[in-house]
Motif scaffolding. Structure first.
Motif, mmCIF file in Angstrom:
data_model
loop_
_atom_site.group_PDB
_atom_site.id
_atom_site.type_symbol
_atom_site.label_atom_id
_atom_site.label_comp_id
_atom_site.label_asym_id
_atom_site.label_seq_id
_atom_site.Cartn_x
_atom_site.Cartn_y
_atom_site.Cartn_z
ATOM 1 N N SER A 131 1.296 0.014 -7.077
ATOM 2 C CA SER A 131 1.467 0.217 -5.632
ATOM 3 C C SER A 131 0.792 -0.919 -4.869
ATOM 4 N N GLU A 132 1.024 -0.962 -3.574
ATOM 5 C CA GLU A 132 0.399 -1.991 -2.751
ATOM 6 C C GLU A 132 -1.116 -1.833 -2.741
ATOM 7 N N GLU A 133 -1.580 -0.582 -2.766
ATOM 8 C CA GLU A 133 -3.025 -0.332 -2.775
ATOM 9 C C GLU A 133 -3.651 -0.858 -4.064
ATOM 10 N N GLU A 134 -2.998 -0.587 -5.209
ATOM 11 C CA GLU A 134 -3.510 -1.076 -6.486
ATOM 12 C C GLU A 134 -3.477 -2.607 -6.534
ATOM 13 N N ALA A 135 -2.427 -3.189 -6.001
ATOM 14 C CA ALA A 135 -2.328 -4.650 -5.972
ATOM 15 C C ALA A 135 -3.430 -5.248 -5.111
ATOM 16 N N SER A 136 -3.696 -4.637 -3.965
ATOM 17 C CA SER A 136 -4.751 -5.170 -3.098
ATOM 18 C C SER A 136 -6.114 -5.066 -3.772
ATOM 19 N N LEU A 137 -6.361 -3.972 -4.525
ATOM 20 C CA LEU A 137 -7.629 -3.853 -5.260
ATOM 21 C C LEU A 137 -7.759 -4.931 -6.328
ATOM 22 N N LEU A 138 -6.663 -5.207 -7.045
ATOM 23 C CA LEU A 138 -6.701 -6.266 -8.062
ATOM 24 C C LEU A 138 -6.987 -7.628 -7.440
#
Length: 190
Positions: A131-138
């Motif tokens: 998801s976009e949230e997971e991508a931003s955390l990475l």
């Protein structure tokens, strides 16, 4: 009457999507047009479509559109939803010949397994799986790590560790250790 006039309704360019969705009611899977079914080998192509194909495919296409909307396919250019996979799974599981059988996932369907043995799929890109949230955390964690590694004290520590590994031959010691472990494992199996 030309065929186009019979098949396609007139298209209003000013309001192409003005008709309410409630107006379009699709038949259920087993439902066919009223009346007796014509002989499939003797009927016209139109009758065959109306009586044998559309009652099966149209509900599947409606389910496909609902699932695509759930997967937010209409919001962006790329997504992980594969319409042909969904439709294959849906049609296989809704087949009246399989009504007493349990739900079967796409990759458990026998003919899909056979096809994928000969035609393996490329992996789905990570950008479509998270998801976009997971991508931003990475991205944020990578950036924080980069900034920390740029710190002069951390650079000094990393240089010291590298020198220590070279002086003590750590890589050789680790290789020897794993070779011994593998040798123990092969002796125990044999």
């Amino acid at each position: 009457v030309p065929l186009e006039a019979e098949v396609l309704p007139p298209f209003n360019m000013e309001q192409p999507f003005s008709a309410p969705a409630v107006q379009f009611v699709l038949p259920t899977f087993e439902e066919a047009p009223s009346g007796e079914l014509p002989d499939p080998k003797k009927c016209s192509p139109r009758e065959y479509l109306e009586h044998y194909i559309f009652p099966v495919v149209l509900p599947g296409l409606a389910a496909l559109l609902h699932e695509a909307e759930k997967e937010k396919c209409f919001e962006g250019k790329r997504n992980k939803f594969i319409a042909s996979d969904f439709l294959t799974e849906w049609l296989y599981n809704k087949n009246p010949k399989r009504k007493d059988e349990s739900f079967t996932e796409l990759f458990s369907i026998p003919f899909v397994k056979d096809w994928l043995k000969d035609h393996p799929r490329p992996p789905i890109p990570l950008s479509l799986l998270i998801s976009e949230e997971e991508a931003s955390l990475l991205i944020q964690s990578f950036w924080r790590g980069y900034r920390v590694r740029c710190d002069s004290e951390i650079q000094e520590l990393r240089q010291w560790q590298k020198k220590l590994r070279e002086e003590r031959h750590i890589n050789k010691i680790v290789k020897d250790f794993w070779a011994k472990q593998e040798a123990k494992g092969s002796v125990q199996k044999g």
